[in-house]
Enzyme design. Structure first.
Site, PDB file in Angstrom:
ATOM      1  N   LYS A   1       0.816  -1.214   0.000  1.00 13.70           N
ATOM      2  CA  LYS A   1       0.000   0.000   0.000  1.00 13.70           C
ATOM      3  C   LYS A   1       0.858   1.275   0.000  1.00 13.70           C
ATOM      4  O   LYS A   1       0.422   2.300  -0.511  1.00 13.70           O
ATOM      5  CB  LYS A   1      -0.966   0.007   1.185  1.00 13.70           C
ATOM      6  CG  LYS A   1      -2.101  -1.015   1.031  1.00 13.70           C
ATOM      7  CD  LYS A   1      -3.139  -0.830   2.116  1.00 13.70           C
ATOM      8  CE  LYS A   1      -3.940  -2.085   2.355  1.00 13.70           C
ATOM      9  NZ  LYS A   1      -5.225  -2.123   1.701  1.00 13.70           N
TER      10      LYS A   1
ATOM     11  N   ARG B   1      -6.066  -8.352  -9.545  1.00 11.75           N
ATOM     12  CA  ARG B   1      -6.666  -9.686  -9.757  1.00 11.75           C
ATOM     13  C   ARG B   1      -8.137  -9.505 -10.071  1.00 11.75           C
ATOM     14  O   ARG B   1      -8.650  -8.390 -10.052  1.00 11.75           O
ATOM     15  CB  ARG B   1      -6.530 -10.496  -8.468  1.00 11.75           C
ATOM     16  CG  ARG B   1      -7.091  -9.695  -7.293  1.00 11.75           C
ATOM     17  CD  ARG B   1      -7.364 -10.512  -6.070  1.00 11.75           C
ATOM     18  NE  ARG B   1      -7.655  -9.673  -4.912  1.00 11.75           N
ATOM     19  CZ  ARG B   1      -8.848  -9.195  -4.599  1.00 11.75           C
ATOM     20  NH1 ARG B   1      -9.899  -9.471  -5.361  1.00 11.75           N
ATOM     21  NH2 ARG B   1      -9.030  -8.427  -3.543  1.00 11.75           N
TER      22      ARG B   1
ATOM     23  N   VAL C   1     -14.283 -10.373  -6.466  1.00  5.36           N
ATOM     24  CA  VAL C   1     -15.506 -11.142  -6.192  1.00  5.36           C
ATOM     25  C   VAL C   1     -16.694 -10.535  -6.956  1.00  5.36           C
ATOM     26  O   VAL C   1     -17.499 -11.245  -7.554  1.00  5.36           O
ATOM     27  CB  VAL C   1     -15.798 -11.138  -4.671  1.00  5.36           C
ATOM     28  CG1 VAL C   1     -17.144 -11.792  -4.380  1.00  5.36           C
ATOM     29  CG2 VAL C   1     -14.682 -11.818  -3.903  1.00  5.36           C
TER      30      VAL C   1
HETATM   31  P1  ADP Z   1      -8.150  -3.966   2.416  1.00  2.00           P
HETATM   32  O1  ADP Z   1      -6.987  -4.069   1.498  1.00  2.00           O
HETATM   33  O2  ADP Z   1      -7.936  -4.636   3.736  1.00  2.00           O
HETATM   34  O3  ADP Z   1      -9.461  -4.330   1.782  1.00  2.00           O
HETATM   35  P2  ADP Z   1      -8.628  -1.127   1.929  1.00  2.00           P
HETATM   36  O4  ADP Z   1      -7.531  -0.147   1.993  1.00  2.00           O
HETATM   37  O5  ADP Z   1      -9.095  -1.546   0.573  1.00  2.00           O
HETATM   38  O6  ADP Z   1      -8.239  -2.418   2.803  1.00  2.00           O
HETATM   39  O7  ADP Z   1      -9.875  -0.593   2.750  1.00  2.00           O
HETATM   40  C1  ADP Z   1     -11.012  -1.406   3.021  1.00  2.00           C
HETATM   41  C2  ADP Z   1     -12.139  -0.587   3.607  1.00  2.00           C
HETATM   42  O8  ADP Z   1     -11.699   0.098   4.800  1.00  2.00           O
HETATM   43  C3  ADP Z   1     -12.650   0.529   2.718  1.00  2.00           C
HETATM   44  O9  ADP Z   1     -13.610   0.076   1.782  1.00  2.00           O
HETATM   45  C4  ADP Z   1     -13.257   1.460   3.772  1.00  2.00           C
HETATM   46  O10 ADP Z   1     -14.479   0.945   4.248  1.00  2.00           O
HETATM   47  C5  ADP Z   1     -12.269   1.391   4.909  1.00  2.00           C
HETATM   48  N1  ADP Z   1     -11.202   2.436   4.761  1.00  2.00           N
HETATM   49  C6  ADP Z   1      -9.949   2.246   4.291  1.00  2.00           C
HETATM   50  N2  ADP Z   1      -9.252   3.406   4.263  1.00  2.00           N
HETATM   51  C7  ADP Z   1     -10.072   4.371   4.722  1.00  2.00           C
HETATM   52  C8  ADP Z   1      -9.946   5.799   4.933  1.00  2.00           C
HETATM   53  N3  ADP Z   1      -8.821   6.459   4.668  1.00  2.00           N
HETATM   54  N4  ADP Z   1     -11.038   6.455   5.424  1.00  2.00           N
HETATM   55  C9  ADP Z   1     -12.188   5.792   5.698  1.00  2.00           C
HETATM   56  N5  ADP Z   1     -12.350   4.469   5.529  1.00  2.00           N
HETATM   57  C10 ADP Z   1     -11.329   3.758   5.052  1.00  2.00           C
END
Ligand code: ADP
Length: 449
Positions: free
Chosen positions: A116, A290, A293
């Protein structure tokens, strides 16, 4: 084109990939754990190889066993599906070293985008808007320093995170030490590295993601967005396409930004760029390198088979169409149906005594389940995806209600009642929800009981 593809996965996605291969005249090899000998993906494939005991670490994550299975059966390519080894750059590299094609991006692209911290850097350089964020955090003091720079609330995240794990929010100095320590501990338990960083925590965003396809010759198209804001514990529950929050010009604007960025990064194959969307602004979260779902809702609206495109692109074919050729039709919604208690969310594996999937116009059910099948307790609890497609959002909602009513799954508890409840709430019907809505709704409901 490939003659034989090994599917390095299980469950509905293994079936999904088998179906695409079949229609392309490609033979399939299933791999399975000892617990999955009777699984539908094993029954349908042309050949099947047992790769180890039930535990994922010994089977579906067992790289040498999977590569040996591909070599023994003479597979030309491996499709990793989602989860398991799908975002494992070392696996992609090993596969290619054995003269087998990995159906996905290159190992190098996966490394860049799977982390990330480096992904945020690449995104900024490629012109994507991101949330204000920190570099890797070295200590509680360092975290506090950055929280002051960014401004509370903040979210601390594992650089290798996924599946909503390793994320902790802090709303003030009092919470920062715990958030930092917990995020690191969770990361250490779940991921290869316990390195964490910080982002501004957005308080009422929607989760909107863009699906892209890119070939090896620099051609890139986007297939529109998916709104995945109906979440529980940062995990998606219901997804829809298009997003009720975007209009045509906003879609085009973010679509152009995304296509440019993907071209700059030089990414190839299918991918998804996840964004938070708040007050009319997009903030890049991460890129999934990838199949997702929720890809079927995009397939419904765009008419493009994403898995076939992944296979074509990996075999060296050019996209053969441009953005202007892609037309979006109607509205699609997906419900992820889990074998879980709909009240406590405790997994509920066991024997399916009766199974009747809904049908009719505009209905798609992707599932590995059949009557008499025993759901093993070792894997993810998602047992079916119900996807509806109709001309308008309203018609899709009516169709979804009808399809959920028709669905019969006996022998285990499922989250169907929860889906029925969610889709009858005014906020959902009006499309007025953000990533916190479902949690807030469930908490309120709990209190009323
Ligand atoms: P993962 O890789 O574990 O899925 P993500 O970075 O894609 O993590 O984030 C998953 C979820 O977490 C997002 O869809 C949102 O609900 C919450 N989230 C992540 N980053 C933020 C942020 N900066 N502010 C608010 N919610 C967040």
């Amino acid at each position: 084109m490939f003659e034989k593809v090994l599917i390095a996965n299980r469950g509905e996605v293994a079936l999904r990939i088998h179906r695409a291969c079949r229609e392309m005249g490609i033979r399939t090899v299933a791999v399975h754990s000892e617990a999955d000998a009777n699984a539908m993906h094993v029954r349908l494939a042309d050949e099947a190889v047992c790769i180890g005991p039930a535990r994922s670490a010994d089977s579906y994550l067992n790289k040498p066993a999977i590569i040996s299975a591909a070599l023994i059966t003479g597979a030309d390519a491996i499709h990793p599906g989602y989860g398991f080894l799908s975002e494992n750059a070392d696996f992609a590299e090993m596969v290619e070293k054995h003269g087998i094609t990995f159906i996905g991006p290159t190992a190098e692209q996966m490394r860049l985008l799977g982390d990330k911290i480096t992904a945020r850097k690449a995104a900024i350089e490629a012109g994507l808007p991101v949330t204000p964020g920190s570099p890797a955090l070295e200590s509680i003091e360092h975290a506090k320093e950055w929280a002051h720079k960014i401004g509370y609330p903040v979210i601390i995240k594992a650089k290798d995170g996924g599946g909503g794990k390793g994320m902790k929010t802090a709303f003030s100095d009092d919470e920062i030490a715990e958030a930092y320590t917990m995020a690191r501990a969770e990361a250490k338990a779940a991921f290869p590295s316990d390195v964490v960083y910080m982002e501004k925590y957005l308080q009422h965003p929607r989760h909107i993601e863009m699906q892209i396809l890119a070939d090896k010759y620099g051609n890139v198209v986007h297939l529109g967005e998916r709104d995945c804001s109906i979440q529980r514990n940062h995990q998606k529950v219901i997804e829809e396409c298009p997003s009720p929050a975007l209009n045509q010009s906003q879609r085009k604007e973010i679509g152009d930004i995304v296509r440019n960025a993907i071209q700059k990064i030089g990414y190839q194959n299918a991918g998804t760029l996840e964004f938070m969307y708040e007050d009319g602004k997009f903030y890049f979260l991460e890129m999934n390198t990838r199949l997702q779902v929720e890809h079927p809702i995009t397939e419904a609206v765009s008419g493009i088979d994403i898995v076939k495109e992944q296979i074509r692109i990996a075999s060296g074919a050019a996209l053969g169409y441009t953005q202007d050729d892609i037309q979006f039709r109607g509205h699609a919604i997906e419900c992820r149906i889990n074998a879980e208690d709909p009240e406590t969310f405790a997994p509920c594996p066991g024997k399916i005594t009766e199974w009747h999937a809904p049908g009719g116009l505009g209905i798609r059910v992707d599932s590995e389940i059949y009557s008499g099948y025993s759901i093993p307790p070792y894997y993810d609890s998602m047992i079916a995806k119900l996807i509806v497609h109709a001309k308008t959002r309203n018609a899709a909602l009516m169709r979804l209600r009808r399809a959920l009513e028709e669905f019969i799954i006996m022998g285990v508890k499922t989250t169907i009642p929860l889906h029925q409840e969610i889709i009858s709430q005014n906020e959902f019907i009006d499309g007025q929800y953000n990533i916190h809505w479902l949690t807030e709704y469930m908490n309120k409901r709990q209190k009323q009981k």
